[in-house]
Design a protein around this motif. Structure first.
Motif, PDB file in Angstrom:
ATOM      1  N   LYS A   1       0.840  -1.204   0.000  1.00  0.00           N
ATOM      2  CA  LYS A   1       0.000   0.000   0.000  1.00  0.00           C
ATOM      3  C   LYS A   1       0.870   1.247   0.000  1.00  0.00           C
ATOM      4  CE  LYS A   1      -3.738   2.213   2.634  1.00  0.00           C
ATOM      5  NZ  LYS A   1      -4.591   2.109   3.858  1.00  0.00           N
ATOM      6  N   ILE A   2       0.518   2.212  -0.837  1.00  0.00           N
ATOM      7  CA  ILE A   2       1.213   3.500  -0.852  1.00  0.00           C
ATOM      8  C   ILE A   2       0.711   4.319   0.332  1.00  0.00           C
ATOM      9  CG2 ILE A   2       1.599   5.631  -2.130  1.00  0.00           C
ATOM     10  CD1 ILE A   2       1.293   4.006  -4.703  1.00  0.00           C
ATOM     11  N   VAL A   3       1.607   4.614   1.278  1.00  0.00           N
ATOM     12  CA  VAL A   3       1.213   5.250   2.535  1.00  0.00           C
ATOM     13  C   VAL A   3       1.689   6.700   2.643  1.00  0.00           C
ATOM     14  CG1 VAL A   3       1.049   3.083   3.807  1.00  0.00           C
ATOM     15  CG2 VAL A   3       3.255   4.281   3.694  1.00  0.00           C
ATOM     16  N   ASP A   4       2.504   7.147   1.703  1.00  0.00           N
ATOM     17  CA  ASP A   4       2.940   8.543   1.682  1.00  0.00           C
ATOM     18  C   ASP A   4       3.229   8.903   0.229  1.00  0.00           C
ATOM     19  OD1 ASP A   4       3.719  11.083   2.555  1.00  0.00           O
ATOM     20  OD2 ASP A   4       5.814  10.469   2.791  1.00  0.00           O
ATOM     21  N   LEU A   5       2.775  10.071  -0.190  1.00  0.00           N
ATOM     22  CA  LEU A   5       2.957  10.449  -1.590  1.00  0.00           C
ATOM     23  C   LEU A   5       3.003  11.961  -1.721  1.00  0.00           C
ATOM     24  CD1 LEU A   5       3.044   9.112  -4.485  1.00  0.00           C
ATOM     25  CD2 LEU A   5       0.648   9.797  -4.670  1.00  0.00           C
ATOM     26  N   GLU A   6       4.093  12.435  -2.278  1.00  0.00           N
ATOM     27  CA  GLU A   6       4.224  13.823  -2.700  1.00  0.00           C
ATOM     28  C   GLU A   6       4.609  13.765  -4.173  1.00  0.00           C
ATOM     29  OE1 GLU A   6       6.878  17.831  -1.897  1.00  0.00           O
ATOM     30  OE2 GLU A   6       6.736  16.318  -0.299  1.00  0.00           O
ATOM     31  N   PRO A   7       3.639  13.946  -5.069  1.00  0.00           N
ATOM     32  CA  PRO A   7       3.892  13.719  -6.496  1.00  0.00           C
ATOM     33  C   PRO A   7       5.135  14.440  -7.003  1.00  0.00           C
ATOM     34  CG  PRO A   7       1.550  14.067  -6.131  1.00  0.00           C
ATOM     35  CD  PRO A   7       2.234  14.345  -4.820  1.00  0.00           C
ATOM     36  N   GLY A   8       5.941  13.667  -7.726  1.00  0.00           N
ATOM     37  CA  GLY A   8       7.163  14.207  -8.290  1.00  0.00           C
ATOM     38  C   GLY A   8       8.340  14.218  -7.351  1.00  0.00           C
ATOM     39  N   ARG A   9       8.091  13.914  -6.064  1.00  0.00           N
ATOM     40  CA  ARG A   9       9.191  14.031  -5.093  1.00  0.00           C
ATOM     41  C   ARG A   9       9.363  12.814  -4.193  1.00  0.00           C
ATOM     42  NH1 ARG A   9      10.120  15.835   0.129  1.00  0.00           N
ATOM     43  NH2 ARG A   9      12.212  16.682   0.423  1.00  0.00           N
ATOM     44  N   ARG A  10       8.278  12.250  -3.662  1.00  0.00           N
ATOM     45  CA  ARG A  10       8.451  11.194  -2.663  1.00  0.00           C
ATOM     46  C   ARG A  10       7.279  10.213  -2.725  1.00  0.00           C
ATOM     47  NH1 ARG A  10       8.479  14.166   1.444  1.00  0.00           N
ATOM     48  NH2 ARG A  10       6.367  13.791   2.202  1.00  0.00           N
ATOM     49  N   MET A  11       7.613   8.933  -2.544  1.00  0.00           N
ATOM     50  CA  MET A  11       6.603   7.892  -2.439  1.00  0.00           C
ATOM     51  C   MET A  11       7.075   6.848  -1.441  1.00  0.00           C
ATOM     52  SD  MET A  11       4.911   5.412  -5.393  1.00  0.00           S
ATOM     53  CE  MET A  11       6.484   4.724  -5.923  1.00  0.00           C
ATOM     54  N   SER A  12       6.183   6.446  -0.517  1.00  0.00           N
ATOM     55  CA  SER A  12       6.485   5.385   0.447  1.00  0.00           C
ATOM     56  C   SER A  12       5.485   4.249   0.273  1.00  0.00           C
ATOM     57  CB  SER A  12       6.424   5.907   1.882  1.00  0.00           C
ATOM     58  OG  SER A  12       7.425   6.868   2.125  1.00  0.00           O
ATOM     59  N   VAL A  13       5.996   3.020   0.311  1.00  0.00           N
ATOM     60  CA  VAL A  13       5.175   1.832   0.108  1.00  0.00           C
ATOM     61  C   VAL A  13       5.353   0.908   1.306  1.00  0.00           C
ATOM     62  CG1 VAL A  13       4.691  -0.121  -1.413  1.00  0.00           C
ATOM     63  CG2 VAL A  13       5.505   2.049  -2.391  1.00  0.00           C
ATOM     64  N   ASP A  14       4.241   0.523   1.934  1.00  0.00           N
ATOM     65  CA  ASP A  14       4.269  -0.366   3.098  1.00  0.00           C
ATOM     66  C   ASP A  14       4.070  -1.804   2.642  1.00  0.00           C
ATOM     67  OD1 ASP A  14       3.990  -1.691   5.483  1.00  0.00           O
ATOM     68  OD2 ASP A  14       2.517  -0.322   6.330  1.00  0.00           O
ATOM     69  N   TRP A  15       5.111  -2.636   2.885  1.00  0.00           N
ATOM     70  CA  TRP A  15       5.098  -4.039   2.472  1.00  0.00           C
ATOM     71  C   TRP A  15       4.754  -4.977   3.624  1.00  0.00           C
ATOM     72  CZ3 TRP A  15       5.686  -5.132  -2.622  1.00  0.00           C
ATOM     73  CH2 TRP A  15       6.218  -4.119  -3.423  1.00  0.00           C
ATOM     74  N   GLY A  16       4.424  -4.443   4.792  1.00  0.00           N
ATOM     75  CA  GLY A  16       4.180  -5.302   5.939  1.00  0.00           C
ATOM     76  C   GLY A  16       5.480  -5.651   6.638  1.00  0.00           C
ATOM     77  N   ALA A  17       5.713  -6.947   6.886  1.00  0.00           N
ATOM     78  CA  ALA A  17       6.906  -7.365   7.637  1.00  0.00           C
ATOM     79  C   ALA A  17       8.221  -6.883   7.025  1.00  0.00           C
ATOM     80  CB  ALA A  17       6.912  -8.885   7.789  1.00  0.00           C
ATOM     81  N   PRO A  18       8.393  -6.871   5.679  1.00  0.00           N
ATOM     82  CA  PRO A  18       9.666  -6.367   5.132  1.00  0.00           C
ATOM     83  C   PRO A  18       9.880  -4.871   5.334  1.00  0.00           C
ATOM     84  CG  PRO A  18       8.561  -7.805   3.556  1.00  0.00           C
ATOM     85  CD  PRO A  18       7.571  -7.501   4.636  1.00  0.00           C
ATOM     86  N   GLY A  19       8.855  -4.157   5.796  1.00  0.00           N
ATOM     87  CA  GLY A  19       9.028  -2.746   6.106  1.00  0.00           C
ATOM     88  C   GLY A  19       8.463  -1.827   5.039  1.00  0.00           C
ATOM     89  N   VAL A  20       8.837  -0.557   5.142  1.00  0.00           N
ATOM     90  CA  VAL A  20       8.368   0.499   4.251  1.00  0.00           C
ATOM     91  C   VAL A  20       9.530   0.946   3.372  1.00  0.00           C
ATOM     92  CG1 VAL A  20       7.433   2.842   4.127  1.00  0.00           C
ATOM     93  CG2 VAL A  20       6.633   1.269   5.909  1.00  0.00           C
ATOM     94  N   THR A  21       9.295   0.984   2.056  1.00  0.00           N
ATOM     95  CA  THR A  21      10.306   1.494   1.137  1.00  0.00           C
ATOM     96  C   THR A  21       9.913   2.905   0.721  1.00  0.00           C
ATOM     97  OG1 THR A  21       9.176   0.469  -0.758  1.00  0.00           O
ATOM     98  CG2 THR A  21      10.963  -0.772   0.263  1.00  0.00           C
ATOM     99  N   THR A  22      10.907   3.791   0.701  1.00  0.00           N
ATOM    100  CA  THR A  22      10.665   5.185   0.355  1.00  0.00           C
ATOM    101  C   THR A  22      11.613   5.620  -0.748  1.00  0.00           C
ATOM    102  OG1 THR A  22       9.902   5.724   2.586  1.00  0.00           O
ATOM    103  CG2 THR A  22      10.628   7.566   1.214  1.00  0.00           C
ATOM    104  N   PHE A  23      11.030   6.204  -1.799  1.00  0.00           N
ATOM    105  CA  PHE A  23      11.797   6.818  -2.880  1.00  0.00           C
ATOM    106  C   PHE A  23      11.710   8.335  -2.707  1.00  0.00           C
ATOM    107  CE2 PHE A  23       9.968   2.892  -4.505  1.00  0.00           C
ATOM    108  CZ  PHE A  23      11.000   2.280  -5.202  1.00  0.00           C
ATOM    109  N   GLU A  24      12.834   9.011  -2.731  1.00  0.00           N
ATOM    110  CA  GLU A  24      12.847  10.470  -2.701  1.00  0.00           C
ATOM    111  C   GLU A  24      13.685  10.980  -3.872  1.00  0.00           C
ATOM    112  OE1 GLU A  24      13.958  12.253   0.958  1.00  0.00           O
ATOM    113  OE2 GLU A  24      12.317  11.353   2.102  1.00  0.00           O
TER     114      GLU A  24
END
Length: 279
Positions: A202-225
């Motif tokens: 699930k995408i749990v944080d989003l600032e279009p063009g700048r940042r996206m965070s994806v929650d994978w559950g046990a493996p954690g949250v991945t964030t692109f900035e």
């Protein structure tokens, strides 16, 4: 016994050059491991923090010639076998085929054995071999002594183009080499294998063009900035929120290996992926 894990990559260097990078200890210390000792045809060893169970060398050379390298590798009490074969693909390219025994995807899911990292460990290693041979900066190797998962790379493309390739399902599928379904909005799904297959993150944080965070559950949250400067994009990739007593090394190595291809996707004219289909 499971079938050996296999994959193939196309490297933009002649076969003799690839063989040198695979067997020269000074070069191996750049793209593969912290510590390397090679004395052909008797010894081929690598260890250190960038190697699974890297407290000491656990390899035993079985065979080497101009087109083949095979060694035994003791991991979690089992002697596995790694085999690398090379074949020319025209005068200036080489296809590397890698086979690894004793890999079971259940070990990835359950975390029951360090052998669960083998597929993505080798994917990242060969991606870095490809970058090294192309003269590109390497991606961070996986540090198996650390739970600090952070990677940075500079992509010679504007941030809006990189953002589009990170959030468009068709483009992400192309450069990652595996179907990815993305609903690029807050609360949207992010699914390895496509939106029609199984559970999705699930995408749990989003600032279009700048940042996206994806929650994978046990493996954690991945964030692109993303941050742009002079027409180039600095991409920072972080994984957090997991059990630090059982870090998701396999997932991390797979994600970082994908970033190497993301960079090539934007920087190489008439881009073609290095990953090749295997039977």
């Amino acid at each position: 016994m499971t079938e050996p894990m296999t994959f193939a990559v196309r490297l933009t260097a002649p076969i003799a050059r690839v063989h040198q990078a695979l067997t020269d200890p000074a070069e191996l210390r750049i793209w593969l491991a912290e510590h390397v000792e090679v004395d052909l045809p008797k010894r081929y060893e690598f260890w250190g923090r960038y190697t699974p169970e890297g407290d000491a060398p656990h390899q035993r050379l079985l065979h080497v010639d101009d087109e083949r390298l095979r060694f035994a590798w003791l991991l979690d009490g089992e002697e596995t076998t790694t085999e690398i074969t090379l074949r020319p693909d025209g005068p200036d390219a080489t296809v590397l085929h890698l086979s690894q025994t004793h890999y079971d995807f259940n070990d990835v899911v359950n975390g029951t054995s360090i052998r669960g990292v083998l597929q993505t460990y080798w994917a990242l290693a060969t991606a870095n071999l490809g970058a090294y041979l192309e003269g590109s900066p390497l991606l961070p190797k996986t540090d198996f002594t650390s739970a600090d998962f952070r990677a940075e790379l500079v992509i010679n493309a504007p941030a809006d183009k990189v953002w589009e390739s990170l959030t468009d399902s068709e483009q992400a599928t192309a450069w990652f080499g595996y179907p990815i379904g993305i609903e690029p909005w807050l609360g949207g799904r992010y699914a390895m294998g496509g939106l029609e297959h199984g559970d999705a993150a699930k995408i749990v944080d989003l600032e279009p063009g700048r940042r996206m965070s994806v929650d994978w559950g046990a493996p954690g949250v991945t964030t692109f900035e993303l941050a742009e400067s002079d027409g180039k994009t600095r991409l920072t990739f972080v994984q957090s929120g997991f059990d630090e007593q059982n870090p998701p090394y396999a997932a991390w190595a797979g994600s970082v290996s994908g970033l190497a291809e993301l960079r090539r996707y934007h920087e190489i004219p008439n881009w073609q992926p290095i990953w090749l289909p295997t039977p």
